[in-house]
Motif scaffolding. Structure first.
Motif, mmCIF file in Angstrom:
data_model
loop_
_atom_site.group_PDB
_atom_site.id
_atom_site.type_symbol
_atom_site.label_atom_id
_atom_site.label_comp_id
_atom_site.label_asym_id
_atom_site.label_seq_id
_atom_site.Cartn_x
_atom_site.Cartn_y
_atom_site.Cartn_z
ATOM 1 N N ASP A 40 -4.647 2.993 3.953
ATOM 2 C CA ASP A 40 -3.724 2.858 4.893
ATOM 3 C C ASP A 40 -3.260 4.202 3.989
ATOM 4 O OD1 ASP A 40 -1.330 1.771 3.665
ATOM 5 O OD2 ASP A 40 -1.848 0.469 4.510
ATOM 6 N N LYS A 42 0.848 4.314 3.146
ATOM 7 C CA LYS A 42 1.495 3.871 3.249
ATOM 8 C C LYS A 42 2.013 3.799 1.568
ATOM 9 C CE LYS A 42 2.335 0.644 6.884
ATOM 10 N NZ LYS A 42 2.084 -0.621 7.197
ATOM 11 N N LYS A 57 9.208 -7.084 1.361
ATOM 12 C CA LYS A 57 8.299 -7.441 2.690
ATOM 13 C C LYS A 57 9.706 -7.467 3.885
ATOM 14 C CE LYS A 57 3.978 -9.435 1.565
ATOM 15 N NZ LYS A 57 2.869 -10.145 1.355
ATOM 16 N N ASN A 58 10.021 -8.039 4.168
ATOM 17 C CA ASN A 58 11.688 -7.877 5.099
ATOM 18 C C ASN A 58 12.446 -6.638 4.979
ATOM 19 O OD1 ASN A 58 11.846 -10.956 6.541
ATOM 20 N ND2 ASN A 58 11.680 -11.750 4.130
ATOM 21 N N GLY A 61 9.828 -3.607 5.758
ATOM 22 C CA GLY A 61 9.180 -3.722 6.766
ATOM 23 C C GLY A 61 8.104 -2.686 7.062
ATOM 24 N N ASP A 62 7.160 -1.677 8.312
ATOM 25 C CA ASP A 62 5.829 -1.795 8.343
ATOM 26 C C ASP A 62 5.673 -0.250 7.296
ATOM 27 O OD1 ASP A 62 7.570 0.004 10.066
ATOM 28 O OD2 ASP A 62 6.062 -0.482 11.355
ATOM 29 N N LYS A 63 6.923 0.220 6.386
ATOM 30 C CA LYS A 63 7.431 1.014 6.162
ATOM 31 C C LYS A 63 6.260 1.658 4.539
ATOM 32 C CE LYS A 63 9.017 2.578 9.422
ATOM 33 N NZ LYS A 63 8.452 3.481 11.305
ATOM 34 N N ARG A 65 3.881 -0.813 1.687
ATOM 35 C CA ARG A 65 2.701 -1.962 1.402
ATOM 36 C C ARG A 65 3.105 -2.656 0.510
ATOM 37 N NH1 ARG A 65 -2.334 -2.507 -0.542
ATOM 38 N NH2 ARG A 65 -2.953 -0.181 -0.547
ATOM 39 N N ASN A 174 16.664 -3.009 8.049
ATOM 40 C CA ASN A 174 16.276 -4.458 7.868
ATOM 41 C C ASN A 174 17.241 -5.009 6.363
ATOM 42 O OD1 ASN A 174 14.203 -2.970 9.247
ATOM 43 N ND2 ASN A 174 12.624 -2.213 7.202
#
Length: 314
Positions: A40, A42, A57-58, A61-63, A65, A174
């Motif tokens: 990806d 990211k 990671k918390n 989020g998914d933005k 790596r 987040n």
């Protein structure tokens, strides 16, 4: 006392390895782009150990790596990075350090890499190490207080916003949501440990890694050695722990997951205390283990401590 001639020789060997690794890392970086080429596009955030990776990671989020240099179960203090670790660092978009002298093994090469990094413990009310050759230096285990990790999360959100401004609002949200979970764990921990009687409120461990937890929960911290180092558990240190346990009739003692519990078993053998269990500090477990996340780690430690000191069954 550490063998300084041995450590000096070891430092020379390590420095030579570092120079080789940096040259290799920079060569790869010049030839091959950054490590986000793993499937990806990211931005890649690299943390020095697994606890920071989980918190990051918390917040990310998914933005982003997020990866950790050290793996689950690794001892963080004396870790020696490999050339592969340095290549990872050279190709990352951001490196997160705990700071407080924890990653002395890593700081020497971060400064030679053209990669931004953030110290996530900035702003924490630091507790000093109380004794031994490290006396007066900051105790690096600030993450053993969920209140401190709220500061970590906020610092991460700010660093991530600089890295990826288009998602700054999401990082902030987040961090706010994660901080609410941290507060719940903090309140649970203090409540769970509040059942201990005055005589039970002594936390005897191998390493002095629980100063912040002990402060939050009103426990007296006692340990065999102050900081994990090459030479640990001198006869004098073990004798001191034995005398404290006997004098205070401490019902249970503990050791951390990343070091041998053999010295603490000597304390158990010389006293009426039982071995209360394994506590986690420097590393999370694998996903199917007892502490796959930081929140799990704090809940696990609070439960093990309370159960053992009150004489219950885990």
């Amino acid at each position: 006392m550490p063998n300084f001639s041995f450590r000096r020789a070891k430092d020379v060997r390590r420095f030579a390895a570092v120079l080789t690794a940096i040259s290799l890392a920079l060569g790869v970086s010049a030839c091959g782009g950054n490590s986000s080429a793993g499937g990806d596009d990211k931005p890649v955030v690299l943390t020095t150990f697994t606890v920071l990776a989980d918190v990051a990671k918390n917040v990310a989020g998914d933005k982003l790596r997020v990866e950790s240099i050290t793996k689950a179960g690794a001892e963080i203090h004396g870790y020696e990075p490999t050339p592969g670790d340095i290549r990872k660092a050279a190709q990352a978009d951001l490196i997160l350090d705990n700071g407080l002298n924890l990653e002395a093994w890593f700081a020497q090469f971060v400064e030679d890499l053209d990669v931004p990094h953030a110290v996530v413990s900035d702003g924490v009310d630091v507790m000093p190490i109380a004794e031994d050759s490290y006396q007066g230096k900051p105790n690096p285990h600030a993450w053993m207080s969920p209140k401190n990790v709220q500061i970590y999360a906020d610092n991460m959100a700010k660093a991530f916003a600089k890295l990826d401004p288009s998602h700054a609002a999401e990082f902030e949200a987040n961090a706010k949501a994660y901080n609410a979970q941290l507060q719940t764990v903090q309140d649970e921990m203090v409540s769970k440990l509040s059942v201990l009687s005055e005589k039970q409120r002594a936390l005897v461990t191998c390493e002095g890694a629980f100063s912040y937890l002990a402060r939050d929960a009103g426990l007296k911290e006692v340990y065999i050695w102050a900081v994990n180092a090459e030479q640990q558990a001198t006869p004098q240190q073990i004798t001191r722990a034995i005398e404290f346990v006997k004098d205070n009739q401490v019902p249970a003692v503990f050791c951390e997951s990343t070091v041998s519990d053999a010295p603490m078993q000597q304390v158990v053998g010389a006293t009426d205390a039982k071995f209360g269990g394994v506590l986690y500090v420097d590393s999370l477990s694998e996903a199917d283990g007892p502490v796959p996340t930081y929140l799990d780690l704090m809940r696990h430690d609070a439960k093990v401590i309370t159960t053992a000191l009150t004489g219950g069954t885990p």
